[in-house]
Design an enzyme around this catalytic site. Structure first.
Site, mmCIF file in Angstrom:
data_model
loop_
_atom_site.group_PDB
_atom_site.id
_atom_site.type_symbol
_atom_site.label_atom_id
_atom_site.label_comp_id
_atom_site.label_asym_id
_atom_site.label_seq_id
_atom_site.Cartn_x
_atom_site.Cartn_y
_atom_site.Cartn_z
ATOM 1 N N GLY A 174 34.334 43.652 -59.697
ATOM 2 C CA GLY A 174 33.903 43.135 -61.085
ATOM 3 C C GLY A 174 32.450 43.154 -61.396
ATOM 4 C CG ASP B 244 35.699 40.689 -67.067
ATOM 5 O OD1 ASP B 244 35.334 41.387 -67.856
ATOM 6 O OD2 ASP B 244 36.721 40.012 -66.990
ATOM 7 C CB THR B 245 37.546 44.257 -65.319
ATOM 8 O OG1 THR B 245 37.698 43.600 -66.501
ATOM 9 C CG2 THR B 245 38.734 45.195 -65.175
ATOM 10 C CB VAL B 246 39.214 44.247 -59.799
ATOM 11 C CG1 VAL B 246 38.684 42.824 -59.495
ATOM 12 C CG2 VAL B 246 40.734 44.247 -60.121
ATOM 13 C CB VAL C 283 40.523 49.080 -65.199
ATOM 14 C CG1 VAL C 283 41.439 49.395 -66.425
ATOM 15 C CG2 VAL C 283 39.752 48.080 -65.364
#
Length: 425
Positions: A55, A239-241, A256
């Protein structure tokens, strides 16, 4: 203003071959230097390489060990797959499962709760060899959304359905959940996916919203509420990985996964599910000399409006990868005409590019895959991990903006070079 982090110190022992490691050097002249030095290397079997991120946001020093540990585990999962002969798309999915299962990431288990107190996740995966893509958006009750995205991809590769129907590549909501269960992916009650941390964050955010709603609705108060919301979902929130992989055949893949912004509206789908925004992977072809793979993180709406994953992939066809990524992040993201109304443009990317070369030797042909890997972010920090199939353990790093720079208005960029060697039979 651009805050530019240095390579020195970050990649002080880059992965090169099973027997030898060399010091980091700027990427500008890396290809010629590596091709020259590879003549003196004793080749091992070509393996693969993985780069992951936990993230783009803010990673506190108190939890640095946990962030790095999950990145190491994700790298190891992918490398185990590569060593077993798996293709890049299988390895990248394995890395994402590990990242989703960690309670410290905003993906899968422990994801942010939406306004209704529910978990809805987004995920996508792309195979650079076939160029197939699979994605799910706002899916609930599935522990590992990336597995659904990967199954969509693999099912699409089988061809048309009965009566000539086109198989789906992107499903959302209840339809995505039901499709997953019908294809053997077990459901998981949403309440079991919440953690103490995500529940406490939800209660804290809900109290803030309730207090804001009691305030006057004048213009100044509206502005204050908007600023409060921006700060809540700004660079302080993970947030996103994601992950990018190159396998022993030279194929690339990217994936993702995300739980989305805190207190998002039910049904909101972020960049992690959108084509060209969350991830991108494309093998080299006649038009493109390099294979490229990209995974993004940050404010989904910013990444969607700029299609940052695909933009960064296209930029990687330039000779100087470092300069190309810097220009792409500056011109296509921070200074994008699509984001002129934004005070802070928050996001991050991990990028991998590679090409194959074959050199004739007196006794054997040496096949090499030359890999450049980079990451860049405009958030306060970004946690990454990387590993080749020839390494005994993964390396991790928490990249931070240079002191004195402003998140959302400046960027950091770092990276390194990896050489994978083998014998052409």
């Amino acid at each position: 203003m651009i805050g530019l982090s240095s390579y020195a110190g970050v990649m002080d022992s880059l992965m090169n071959s099973a027997e030898e490691q060399q010091a980091s050097s700027p990427l500008t002249n890396s290809w010629s230097k590596i091709q020259e030095s590879s003549k003196n290397q004793k080749p091992k079997g070509v393996g693969g390489f993985v780069l992951v991120h936990a993230g783009a946001g803010y990673h506190s020093e108190s939890k640095a060990k946990e962030y790095k540990h999950v990145c190491k585990r994700a790298c190891q999962r992918a490398v185990d797959q590569l060593k077993a002969g798996a293709l890049a798309v299988e390895a990248v999915a394995a890395a994402l499962v590990e990242l989703e299962d960690s309670p410290f990431t905003n993906a899968g288990m422990g994801s942010n709760l939406n306004l209704s107190g529910e978990i809805e996740c987004d995920a996508s995966i792309m195979d650079g060899k076939s160029l197939h893509f699979g994605a799910v958006g706002a899916i609930s009750g599935i522990k590992n959304p990336v597995l659904v995205a990967n199954r969509l991809l693999s099912e699409a590769q089988k061809g048309k359905l009965s009566a000539g129907r086109i198989p789906p590549c992107f499903l959302v909501g209840r339809g995505a959940h039901d499709w997953a269960v019908s294809h053997g992916i077990p459901p998981c009650p949403s309440e079991k996916m919440a953690t103490k941390f995500s529940l406490s964050a939800y209660k804290r955010n809900k109290r803030k919203m309730e207090l804001a709603e009691k305030m006057d609705t004048g213009q100044n108060q509206t502005k204050k509420r908007r600023q409060s919301s921006e700060n809540e979902n700004g660079s302080g929130c993970l947030d996103t990985v994601g992950a990018v992989v190159v396998d022993l055949e030279g194929n690339v893949a990217a994936a993702v996964s995300s739980g989305g912004l805190a207190m998002k509206h039910p049904g909101r789908v972020g960049q992690a599910a959108h084509y060209g925004c969350g991830c991108w992977a494309e093998n080299a072809c006649n038009m493109n000399p390099y294979s490229t793979a990209v995974s993004t993180s940050g404010c989904g709406e910013h990444l969607i409006r700029t299609m940052l994953a695909r933009e960064c992939s296209a930029a990687m066809q330039s000779e100087d990868a470092h300069q190309a990524l810097l220009e792409a992040m500056q011109n296509k993201f921070i200074s994008s005409p699509f984001l002129t109304s934004e005070d802070r443009v928050l996001g991050g990317v991990i990028v991998l590019r590679c090409c194959r070369c074959v050199e004739a030797q007196p006794s054997q042909n040496i096949q090499g895959i030359l890999v450049e890997f980079l990451w860049s972010h405009t958030t306060e920090s970004m946690c990454v991990g990387y590993m080749s199939a020839q390494d005994s353990k993964a390396k991790t790093h928490i990249s931070r903006l240079p002191p004195g720079t402003v998140p959302g208005q400046s960027l950091a960029i770092e990276g390194g070079v990896c050489r994978l060697m083998g014998v052409v039979e």
